[in-house]
Design a protein around this motif. Structure first.
Motif, short mmCIF file in Angstrom:
data_model
loop_
_atom_site.label_atom_id
_atom_site.label_comp_id
_atom_site.label_asym_id
_atom_site.label_seq_id
_atom_site.Cartn_x
_atom_site.Cartn_y
_atom_site.Cartn_z
N PHE A 1 36.70 7.80 26.84
CA PHE A 1 37.46 8.75 27.73
C PHE A 1 36.66 9.98 28.20
O PHE A 1 37.04 10.55 29.25
CB PHE A 1 38.56 9.08 26.93
CG PHE A 1 39.53 10.03 27.43
CD1 PHE A 1 40.37 9.33 28.76
CD2 PHE A 1 39.77 11.36 27.40
CE1 PHE A 1 41.57 10.22 29.18
CE2 PHE A 1 40.67 12.46 28.02
CZ PHE A 1 41.60 11.56 29.01
N GLY A 2 35.70 10.37 27.34
CA GLY A 2 34.85 11.69 27.82
C GLY A 2 34.59 11.69 29.31
O GLY A 2 34.75 12.81 29.89
N PRO A 3 33.81 10.64 29.70
CA PRO A 3 33.36 10.82 30.98
C PRO A 3 34.54 10.86 32.31
O PRO A 3 34.48 11.61 33.27
CB PRO A 3 32.55 9.71 31.21
CG PRO A 3 31.97 9.05 29.91
CD PRO A 3 33.04 9.66 29.15
N ARG A 4 35.69 10.24 31.78
CA ARG A 4 36.77 10.42 32.75
C ARG A 4 37.30 11.66 32.84
O ARG A 4 37.66 12.12 33.81
CB ARG A 4 37.68 9.35 32.47
CG ARG A 4 38.55 8.80 33.40
CD ARG A 4 39.70 7.94 32.98
NE ARG A 4 39.48 7.11 31.80
CZ ARG A 4 40.27 6.66 30.93
NH1 ARG A 4 41.48 6.79 31.00
NH2 ARG A 4 39.67 5.84 29.93
N TYR A 5 37.33 12.11 31.65
CA TYR A 5 38.00 13.71 31.49
C TYR A 5 36.91 14.70 32.24
O TYR A 5 37.38 15.67 32.94
CB TYR A 5 38.21 14.14 30.13
CG TYR A 5 38.74 15.15 29.87
CD1 TYR A 5 40.36 15.46 30.39
CD2 TYR A 5 38.38 16.11 29.09
CE1 TYR A 5 41.00 16.34 30.14
CE2 TYR A 5 39.23 17.49 28.71
CZ TYR A 5 40.53 17.54 29.44
OH TYR A 5 41.23 18.67 29.04
N GLU A 6 35.58 14.41 32.30
CA GLU A 6 34.77 15.27 32.94
C GLU A 6 34.95 15.13 34.31
O GLU A 6 34.75 16.05 35.05
CB GLU A 6 33.39 14.97 32.44
CG GLU A 6 33.08 15.41 30.92
CD GLU A 6 31.51 14.96 30.76
OE1 GLU A 6 31.00 14.31 31.12
OE2 GLU A 6 31.52 15.20 29.11
N ALA A 7 35.19 13.97 34.80
CA ALA A 7 35.33 13.53 36.22
C ALA A 7 36.65 14.49 36.79
O ALA A 7 36.71 14.69 38.00
CB ALA A 7 35.50 12.27 36.53
#
Length: 221
Positions: A60-66
């Motif tokens: 989920f981290g990369p999605r949140y950063e996006a």
């Protein structure tokens, strides 16, 4: 010609700077120590709870950063994340039972957000205020209530307790239980003693009926 070229370059540079300024959000790291001072009453936040060892959190981290990169910079919402390992008080306040967990906060009202949403859906969720359609947490169990604050302190205490060796924890619990039992025993014995003293004082103070006097009979000569 050169002046025109330089002018276009300056305009392009200015447009690029403005776009960079108005695009993207910074993800703030919230902790047990800075939460109360950073999260204001009228602020709007999107907060992710995660753990470094959590596999689902890593997905989920990369999605949140996006989401942070996609959001307009002039949008009033702020993005943050909380490491539940280093901030057990916040994890307890928000009753986090699974990871990752996403919360929306506005005016100290808390709503849980589905972490299965994609980047565009989360951005639309914030821009279009779709969070207004989600029920607010019960005020009694809100992280900003007395109950939530107390649970937060308990979480910090339990985290500190877990850092001690098991034998020390068990010994401390045994001593605490023993002291409680002794305290109850002493209190009970003092209560019984006071009742006995009271009964004795009552019995001493009670008037005993006087024995009838024997009348001497007179001799009649």
């Amino acid at each position: 010609m050169k002046l025109t070229t330089y002018g276009l370059l300056l305009l392009s540079l200015a447009a690029f700077v403005l776009c960079e300024k108005n695009a993207g959000q910074e993800i703030i790291q919230l902790t047990d120590g800075n939460f109360d001072s950073i999260v204001g009453t009228s602020d709007e936040w999107l907060v992710e709870f995660y753990a470094p060892w959590c596999g689902a959190c890593k997905q989920f981290g990369p999605r949140y950063e996006a989401v942070a990169r996609t959001l307009p910079g002039d949008l009033a919402v702020k993005l943050a994340k909380v490491d539940v390992d280093s901030s057990p008080g916040l994890a307890s306040k928000f009753f986090v039972t699974r990871l990752p967990t996403l919360f929306h906060i506005k005016d100290h009202q808390v709503r849980q957000v589905d972490t299965k949403l994609n980047v565009q859906d989360i951005v639309a969720f914030l821009k279009d205020k779709q969070w207004e359609n989600i029920p607010v947490w019960n005020g009694y169990f809100s992280p900003f209530s007395i109950v939530g604050t107390g649970v937060g302190y308990i979480g910090i205490f339990m985290k500190k307790l877990s850092s001690f060796p098991p034998w020390a924890v068990y010994t401390g619990l045994a001593v605490t239980i023993l002291l409680i039992i002794v305290s109850f025993g002493v209190a009970a014995s003092q209560g019984m003693g006071s009742e006995e003293d009271e009964d004795a004082s009552r019995s001493d103070g009670a008037k005993t009926p006087s024995s009838p006097r024997t009348r001497k009979s007179r001799k009649v000569d």
